[in-house]
Structures are given as structure tokens and as C-alpha cells.
Design a protein around this motif. Structure first.
Motif, PDB file in Angstrom:
ATOM      1  N   ALA A  73       4.472 -12.727  45.002  1.00 59.78           N
ATOM      2  CA  ALA A  73       4.406 -13.304  43.654  1.00 59.78           C
ATOM      3  C   ALA A  73       5.788 -13.715  43.159  1.00 59.78           C
ATOM      4  O   ALA A  73       5.987 -14.829  42.648  1.00 59.78           O
ATOM      5  CB  ALA A  73       3.762 -12.308  42.693  1.00 59.78           C
ATOM      6  N   ARG A  74       6.767 -12.814  43.329  1.00 59.30           N
ATOM      7  CA  ARG A  74       8.132 -13.142  42.887  1.00 59.30           C
ATOM      8  C   ARG A  74       8.726 -14.278  43.711  1.00 59.30           C
ATOM      9  O   ARG A  74       9.422 -15.160  43.188  1.00 59.30           O
ATOM     10  CB  ARG A  74       9.023 -11.904  42.984  1.00 59.30           C
ATOM     11  N   ALA A  75       8.460 -14.255  45.019  1.00 58.91           N
ATOM     12  CA  ALA A  75       9.043 -15.271  45.901  1.00 58.91           C
ATOM     13  C   ALA A  75       8.488 -16.658  45.593  1.00 58.91           C
ATOM     14  O   ALA A  75       9.229 -17.650  45.596  1.00 58.91           O
ATOM     15  CB  ALA A  75       8.793 -14.901  47.358  1.00 58.91           C
ATOM     16  N   VAL A  76       7.180 -16.756  45.340  1.00 58.38           N
ATOM     17  CA  VAL A  76       6.584 -18.058  45.007  1.00 58.38           C
ATOM     18  C   VAL A  76       7.234 -18.624  43.746  1.00 58.38           C
ATOM     19  O   VAL A  76       7.620 -19.798  43.699  1.00 58.38           O
ATOM     20  CB  VAL A  76       5.059 -17.916  44.821  1.00 58.38           C
ATOM     21  N   ALA A  77       7.364 -17.791  42.728  1.00 58.99           N
ATOM     22  CA  ALA A  77       7.967 -18.255  41.468  1.00 58.99           C
ATOM     23  C   ALA A  77       9.432 -18.646  41.673  1.00 58.99           C
ATOM     24  O   ALA A  77       9.886 -19.691  41.173  1.00 58.99           O
ATOM     25  CB  ALA A  77       7.849 -17.163  40.408  1.00 58.99           C
ATOM     26  N   ALA A  78      10.185 -17.820  42.415  1.00 62.84           N
ATOM     27  CA  ALA A  78      11.610 -18.081  42.612  1.00 62.84           C
ATOM     28  C   ALA A  78      11.821 -19.363  43.412  1.00 62.84           C
ATOM     29  O   ALA A  78      12.718 -20.167  43.094  1.00 62.84           O
ATOM     30  CB  ALA A  78      12.266 -16.895  43.317  1.00 62.84           C
ATOM     31  N   CYS A  79      11.025 -19.575  44.457  1.00 62.90           N
ATOM     32  CA  CYS A  79      11.204 -20.769  45.288  1.00 62.90           C
ATOM     33  C   CYS A  79      10.748 -22.024  44.560  1.00 62.90           C
ATOM     34  O   CYS A  79      11.329 -23.101  44.736  1.00 62.90           O
ATOM     35  CB  CYS A  79      10.450 -20.594  46.605  1.00 62.90           C
ATOM     36  N   ASN A  80       9.733 -21.900  43.734  1.00 66.18           N
ATOM     37  CA  ASN A  80       9.313 -23.028  42.915  1.00 66.18           C
ATOM     38  C   ASN A  80      10.430 -23.439  41.961  1.00 66.18           C
ATOM     39  O   ASN A  80      10.748 -24.631  41.801  1.00 66.18           O
ATOM     40  CB  ASN A  80       8.038 -22.647  42.154  1.00 66.18           C
ATOM     41  N   ASP A  81      11.071 -22.438  41.346  1.00 70.65           N
ATOM     42  CA  ASP A  81      12.188 -22.724  40.436  1.00 70.65           C
ATOM     43  C   ASP A  81      13.360 -23.350  41.198  1.00 70.65           C
ATOM     44  O   ASP A  81      14.003 -24.295  40.717  1.00 70.65           O
ATOM     45  CB  ASP A  81      12.652 -21.436  39.755  1.00 70.65           C
ATOM     46  N   ALA A  82      13.646 -22.801  42.410  1.00 71.80           N
ATOM     47  CA  ALA A  82      14.775 -23.319  43.192  1.00 71.80           C
ATOM     48  C   ALA A  82      14.559 -24.770  43.582  1.00 71.80           C
ATOM     49  O   ALA A  82      15.498 -25.582  43.574  1.00 71.80           O
ATOM     50  CB  ALA A  82      14.974 -22.451  44.441  1.00 71.80           C
ATOM     51  N   LEU A  83      13.320 -25.134  43.939  1.00 73.66           N
ATOM     52  CA  LEU A  83      13.039 -26.510  44.325  1.00 73.66           C
ATOM     53  C   LEU A  83      13.084 -27.458  43.129  1.00 73.66           C
ATOM     54  O   LEU A  83      13.371 -28.649  43.293  1.00 73.66           O
ATOM     55  CB  LEU A  83      11.676 -26.585  45.014  1.00 73.66           C
ATOM     56  N   HIS A  84      12.809 -26.954  41.930  1.00 75.69           N
ATOM     57  CA  HIS A  84      13.012 -27.780  40.733  1.00 75.69           C
ATOM     58  C   HIS A  84      14.495 -28.088  40.551  1.00 75.69           C
ATOM     59  O   HIS A  84      14.883 -29.186  40.143  1.00 75.69           O
ATOM     60  CB  HIS A  84      12.476 -27.055  39.496  1.00 75.69           C
ATOM     61  N   GLN A  85      15.326 -27.086  40.863  1.00 74.68           N
ATOM     62  CA  GLN A  85      16.769 -27.259  40.676  1.00 74.68           C
ATOM     63  C   GLN A  85      17.394 -28.050  41.816  1.00 74.68           C
ATOM     64  O   GLN A  85      18.307 -28.854  41.604  1.00 74.68           O
ATOM     65  CB  GLN A  85      17.435 -25.880  40.575  1.00 74.68           C
ATOM     66  N   TYR A  86      16.881 -27.822  43.052  1.00 76.88           N
ATOM     67  CA  TYR A  86      17.447 -28.487  44.237  1.00 76.88           C
ATOM     68  C   TYR A  86      16.319 -29.136  45.031  1.00 76.88           C
ATOM     69  O   TYR A  86      15.967 -28.676  46.131  1.00 76.88           O
ATOM     70  CB  TYR A  86      18.194 -27.484  45.122  1.00 76.88           C
ATOM     71  N   PRO A  87      15.703 -30.184  44.507  1.00 73.40           N
ATOM     72  CA  PRO A  87      14.535 -30.787  45.171  1.00 73.40           C
ATOM     73  C   PRO A  87      14.872 -31.315  46.571  1.00 73.40           C
ATOM     74  O   PRO A  87      15.959 -31.845  46.804  1.00 73.40           O
ATOM     75  CB  PRO A  87      14.143 -31.918  44.219  1.00 73.40           C
ATOM     76  N   GLY A  88      13.925 -31.143  47.500  1.00 69.00           N
ATOM     77  CA  GLY A  88      14.083 -31.688  48.846  1.00 69.00           C
ATOM     78  C   GLY A  88      14.927 -30.856  49.772  1.00 69.00           C
ATOM     79  O   GLY A  88      15.126 -31.245  50.925  1.00 69.00           O
ATOM     80  N   THR A  89      15.449 -29.703  49.333  1.00 72.00           N
ATOM     81  CA  THR A  89      16.305 -28.894  50.197  1.00 72.00           C
ATOM     82  C   THR A  89      15.469 -28.264  51.309  1.00 72.00           C
ATOM     83  O   THR A  89      14.491 -27.557  51.045  1.00 72.00           O
ATOM     84  CB  THR A  89      17.008 -27.789  49.393  1.00 72.00           C
ATOM     85  N   ARG A  90      15.892 -28.507  52.541  1.00 69.17           N
ATOM     86  CA  ARG A  90      15.097 -28.113  53.708  1.00 69.17           C
ATOM     87  C   ARG A  90      14.787 -26.622  53.747  1.00 69.17           C
ATOM     88  O   ARG A  90      13.645 -26.198  53.907  1.00 69.17           O
ATOM     89  CB  ARG A  90      15.842 -28.536  54.977  1.00 69.17           C
TER      90      ARG A  90
END
Length: 633
Positions: free
Chosen positions: A387-404
Motif C-alpha cells: 500500500a505504501r509503495a504504490v502510493a510512493a511510486c505514484n507520487d514519484a512518477l508525478h514528480q519524475y514522469p517517464g523515469t525507467r
């Protein structure tokens, strides 16, 4: 534009209709796995007739019942049984329902039940613990299943070893049949073909009366497993003139749990995977739309899927002034050929930072330890806080979209949350961005049938993509497919070739699997000294299970001279690293370890402050508590 709105909504209407219609069949949303063992060709006793037929019939019944993995094994020696149980343990860990069926000889010694491999000699009662496989070991192989752990034992036949077996101690009780043992785990059932201490009939047909009834009853839809086994009991008692009475031990919670699910009603809601499939077909045509109305229709329909989130993001983007808009995320199409998704993703250039972003919470919670793109040490899959990882990675991709690496990690987080279809699409997106780890995980989803239909050939294709790019862990995965004959003909030589390539690239699992092939004599001449050497290499690379194997080798003098001090040293290290396998071996199979080994372990526990009792040649309850504490339990 009006015509396009009508087109998109028409597609949505068709998708909804197909989803509703497709859900009317038999549904198997959970993962069901089974290991079937039939031991007939005993090397030191008269051959049994029924076990191969029993395994074949059970495989057909379980296949009809919708089991996703069925692993049939016939005529296994002791090492083969242990290896089959180890391999199945991996499948059961991620399963909802796990079944182990055994047809062959079994026996009871001092209240402990044993299943007899085909190479058992059993000249003395002392040999039983070394030459047979305990029921406890079988139960450990399915303890990871979440809803039902079912062991079925057609092993109460008249045992030909008993009359000629010498007795070392008059107090060692050896009896025919199997003992009534209450399983310690939850949601666990053990079904015996005959009552405790009695013998089961082989029957005159292709199958024993017990298994013949099982084959018939398993495929009855909607029958709770407890009632199903009760019906089997009634059948067997009727067929044998009340001479044989099967029984069941264990307990389940409330609710109906069937091996063969009843058909869903025609009005049932479509499953999440079906919804995801619909969304994947519609979204590619819709994602560039500027019509908020049609996007809102899509978002409401697929609100709980990854694509619903993308529609929501697109709606928000359309509300931002044009000068500050960012490009929409790239989402590859979930096509039958995953390469199509790659081409589609490549057609649009995602927004990427000029340099890799710094470590994020997504990295700390979901990075893969074997991913060459990772930042930090990484997290084992089973330890991901989904649950925490899904939320954290979703936030990270908003900040750094497209990062492999973040795309791959988002896929891992979704995978850990069992949102497999969404994980599949995200792994595709990560692969399109160049992630070899994503290719490996796509292969794994195909292998397990998670989020996509199980397809071993497709799994092999994706493992090869990752291996061609130098991803070391894919070599052992390809070898594993060849070793078990999944999607390819079983070929131990080819398995060994892939394992050696993986070992050359430093993959720790490859080292351990080479050891197992030498240990079992698969594709190579059995060579315990060579197995010991490879276990040592794997242990040096950090493999905890190989430490446990080394402890056993030195304790029993396999491939080397007996050395209880070395055995204790390796066992202590394995426990220190939290080896559940080693802890269970020491707690439930203590008699397999030498008296000197016990005293050496107690000395080590005492030196490290875990134990302050006497140094003896066995483990008392205080010592057992110390072992648990050392292993972090």
C-alpha cells in the motif's frame, strides 16, 4: 467531434456488454496449485499398481476444477521428493489454494507419519528418519497458501517393509497405516484414505477406492471441500463394505470453499481483470482526447483500475493552462503481442529528467535488489509494503514522469498488491523505456499466469529478452523452465547450461540450482562433493538456503567427512539470517542431527547470550526458544 464521442461511447458499451457476458462462466479468480506424487516402482519392495493411474486421474480432475499449476511426479527417490516439495513451496507461497496429493506407501513411527520414497530400504527402524519424508515436511511446503492448504494421503496400504524391519529399541512404536495428526497451521486439512492404524484397499480398478471417489467428487461444482471429503468417506465405506473409513483432520473458517467453483450467475459483475482488459482496449483511442465528457465516462467506468487513474490525470491536465501542460504519460497497449506495446510506447517521447532523479520514497520501498537501475540496496519482493509503495511510486512518477527505474518499481508495488493486470501494463511501459528487470518480471507474470493467461512459451520469450540484455537472474529462470519441462521438453542438460551461464554472471540462484542438479543426479552423474562445492559458492554469495544445505552435508558426511562443528557453524549462520527452512528442520526434525551437532549448537547459542542452560546432546524447550530468538521469530 460529435461522431468521435459516439464512437468511443459505443466501444464502452460493447466492452461493458462483453464484460458482463464473459463473467457468466465458471470463475477462478484465485490461484490454485497442486503437487501430485505417485510412488509405485519401489526398488526394495513389490511394485504398486495404482499410483501412476491415481496421479493421472487426479491431474485430470484438478485441471477440470481450474487449478492453474499441476505438477505431477512419479516414482521419486527421497532426494527427488524433497526437491519436488521445495519447488512446489515457491508456487504455494503465492497461492490461494494449495493441494498436495500422495499415492504410495507410508508408515508411522513413534506417532510421526512418513511417506516412503521408491529408494527406501528400511532395514531398521533407525533408517526411517533418514530414508523417508515426514508429513511435517510436506505440510511446510504448503503453509504459504492463504485460503486452503490441503494434503491428501492415499498412503495407508499394507506396508511390505514392516515385517522384515529390525527394531533397535522395543519402545520405538512402528505400526501399520498412519497416525492421526492434527495440523498446527490455520486453514489446513489432511485427508487420510483410512482411519488411524488401519490399512486402505488398493481395489480392483485402475484407482484405489479412495482416489476413485476423489476423482469423481472433486469436479462437483460448488460443494464445500469439507462436504466433498465427507462424500468421499461415504463412497469408500460403501464400496468396501464399511471395512475402510477415510478421515480428515484440521479446520477451516466459515464460508464455502470449493475445489470446483459453481458457475457465476448471469447478472454477476465483471471481475477486475476483465475490467482491466476492457480498459486496455479502449484507452489507446481515448488517451489523446480533449473531450472531458468522454474522459469522465471512461474514468467512472474504470475508476478502480490504472487506466481510470490515467483518465483522471488527463482530465486534470485539460484544466491546466496550455503554457504549463505536461505531456501525458506513455502507457503501452496491452496487446496479445507485448512488442506492440513497446512500439506504441516508443512512438511518443515521454517527459524525462535530464539526469536520473535522486533517491525517492519509491526507491526505498520498492526497488528491486537485482535491478541494475536501482538506487539503494533494494527490497525483497515478499517484504514490500504494498500500500505504501504504490502510493510512493505514484507520487514519484508525478514528480519524475517517464523515469525507467520508477516505472519498474511502480510495477513491483502493484504486483505486490496483487494488482497483477495493472502491474503487467506498467512493466510493459518500463520495458519500453529500457528496463531489463521489467522484461524479467513480465516473463514471471506469464509463467505464473498473474494478470495474463499462463503461457510458458511467452515466459521463455521474455526471459530470453532479459537474458540477451545481460540480466543475470533470467538465466536461472530459463534453466528452471527446462529443468521442470514447462513450455519446453524437460532437458536437464539444457537446464545446467543456462544455470552455468547465470553462475558465470554472478547469479546466486544459479549456483544453488547447479548444486541441486549434482545432488539429484539430473543431467549429470550424482556427485555430492561437487554439490557441496556449488552450495559453498552460493553461500559465499549470500544464499541462506545453501547455508542450510551445507549444515546438512557436514552433519551427515555427504560429499565430505562428517564434521558436526562445521555443521553447527553453517546452521547457526542460516538461523542468524532468518532461515525459516533451517529453523523448521531443527525444531521438527531434530533426530536427523547428530548428538554432537546439538551440543555444538548449544555452545554457540550460549556464547552469543541466547541460552544459559546445560550443554546436552539434544534440544530442550529453552534451547528451542533460543533457536527461535536467533532466527528472529
Amino acid at each position: 467531434m460529435r461522431m468521435r464521442i459516439v464512437h468511443i461511447r459505443a466501444v464502452l458499451s460493447v466492452a461493458i456488454f462483453v464484460g458482463l457476458w464473459g463473467s457468466a462462466g465458471v470463475a477462478h479468480a484465485d490461484k490454485r496449485v497442486a503437487l501430485l506424487i505417485g510412488n509405485a516402482r519401489y526398488q526394495n519392495a513389490e511394485m504398486l499398481t495404482n499410483p501412476p493411474n491415481d496421479v493421472s486421474g487426479m491431474k485430470a480432475a484438478l485441471s477440470q476444477a481450474g487449478f492453474t499449476i499441476i505438477q505431477p511426479e512419479n516414482d521419486l527417490p527421497r532426494q527427488g521428493m524433497v526437491q519436488a516439495l521445495r519447488a512446489f513451496e515457491t508456487q504455494a507461497t503465492t497461492a490461494d489454494v494449495a493441494v498436495i496429493y500422495y499415492s504410495g506407501h507410508g508408515m508411522e513411527l513413534n506417532g510421526v507419519n512418513y511417506l516412503l520414497p521408491v529408494d527406501a530400504r528400511l532395514a531398521s527402524d533407525r533408517d526411517v528418519e533418514d530414508e523417508a519424508v515426514t508429513l511435517d515436511r510436506v505440510l511446510r511446503s504448503i503453509e504459504g497458501a492463504s485460503r486452503l492448504k490441503l494434503v491428501i494421503l492415499d498412503a495407508c496400504r499394507n506396508n511390505p517393509f514392516l515385517p522384515r524391519m529390525s527394531r533397535s529399541n522395543a519402545n520405538r512404536a512402528v505400526s501399520r497405516g498412519l497416525a492421526r495428526v492434527e495440523p498446527a497451521g490455520t486453514n489446513t486439512l489432511i485427508a487420510y484414505s483410512a482411519a488411524a492404524g488401519t490399512v486402505a484397499a488398493d481395489g480392483d480398478g485402475l484407482n484405489s477406492p479412495f482416489t476413485a471417489s476423489l476423482i469423481k467428487r472433486i469436479v462437483e461444482p460448488g460443494i464445500d471441500v469439507r462436504i466433498m471429503l465427507g462424500n468421499v468417506r461415504d463412497d469408500v465405506m460403501s464400496d468396501t463394505g464399511n471395512q475402510q473409513q477415510p478421515f480428515v483432520n484440521g479446520s477451516l473458517g466459515g464460508g464455502v470453499l470449493s475445489l470446483m467453483e459453481a458457475p457465476a450467475s448471469a447478472g454477476a459483475s465483471p471481475a477486475m481483470d476483465a475490467l482491466f482488459g476492457e480498459a486496455a482496449q479502449v484507452w489507446p483511442a481515448l488517451r489523446g482526447s480533449t473531450d472531458v465528457g468522454e474522459l469522465e465516462t471512461f474514468r467512472k467506468r474504470y475508476a478502480n483500475t490504472f487506466f481510470g487513474e490515467l483518465a483522471d490525470k488527463r482530465i486534470k491536465e485539460l484544466s491546466v493552462p496550455a503554457t504549463t501542460k505536461t505531456a501525458p504519460p506513455v502507457v503501452p497497449q496491452t496487446a496479445s503481442d507485448p512488442a506492440a506495446g513497446q512500439k506504441q510506447a516508443a512512438a511518443v517521447t515521454p517527459v524525462r529528467p535530464a539526469v536520473p532523479p535522486p533517491e525517492t520514497e519509491c526507491d526505498r520501498l520498492a526497488a528491486g535488489p537485482l535491478d541494475p537501475d536501482r538506487v539503494g540496496a533494494g527490497v525483497l519482493f515478499g517484504q514490500i509494503d504494498a500500500a505504501r509503495a504504490v502510493a510512493a511510486c505514484n507520487d514519484a512518477l508525478h514528480q519524475y514522469p517517464g523515469t525507467r527505474r520508477l516505472l519498474f518499481q511502480y510495477g513491483r508495488a502493484l504486483d505486490a498488491a496483487k494488482r497483477h493486470a495493472e502491474a503487467f501494463a506498467t512493466y510493459q511501459q518500463a520495458f519500453a523505456a529500457g528496463s531489463l528487470a521489467a522484461a524479467h518480471n513480465l516473463a514471471f507474470l506469464y509463467r505464473e499466469g498473474s494478470g495474463v493467461p499462463r503461457d510458458y512459451a511467452e515466459a521463455l520469450r521474455w526471459f530470453r529478452k532479459a537474458a540477451d540484455g545481460g540480466y543475470a537472474n533470467s538465466y536461472v529462470s530459463i534453466g528452471y523452465l527446462y529443468e521442470l519441462g514447462l513450455g519446453v521438453s524437460r532437458d536437464y542438460t539444457e537446464a545446467m547450461r543456462w544455470y552455468r551461464q547465470g553462475a558465470d554472471r554472478g547469479d546466486v540462484e544459479s549456483h544453488a540450482n547447479i548444486a541441486l542438479l549434482y545432488e539429484g543426479g539430473k543431467g549429470v552423474k550424482r556427485d555430492y562433493a561437487e554439490a557441496l562445492r556449488w552450495y559453498q559458492k552460493a553461500a559465499d554469495l549470500g544464499d541462506t538456503n545453501s547455508l542450510a544445505s551445507l549444515a546438512s552435508y557436514y552433519n551427515n558426511g555427504r560429499g565430505t567427512a562428517k564434521n558436526p562443528m562445521e555443521a553447527a557453524d553453517y546452521a547457526f549462520k542460516a538461523l542468524e539470517r532468518g532461515s525459516e527452512f533451517e529453523l523448521n528442520e531443527l525444531l521438527t526434525n531434530a533426530k536427523a542431527w547428530s548428538p554432537r551437532f546439538h551440543s555444538e549448537m548449544l555452545l554457540k547459542l550460549k556464547a552469543r547470550g541466547y541460552y544459559d542452560g546445560p550443554i546436552t546432546s539434544s534440544f530442550n524447550e529453552q534451547a528451542r526458544a533460543a533457536l527461535r530468538k536467533l532466527a528472529g521469530r
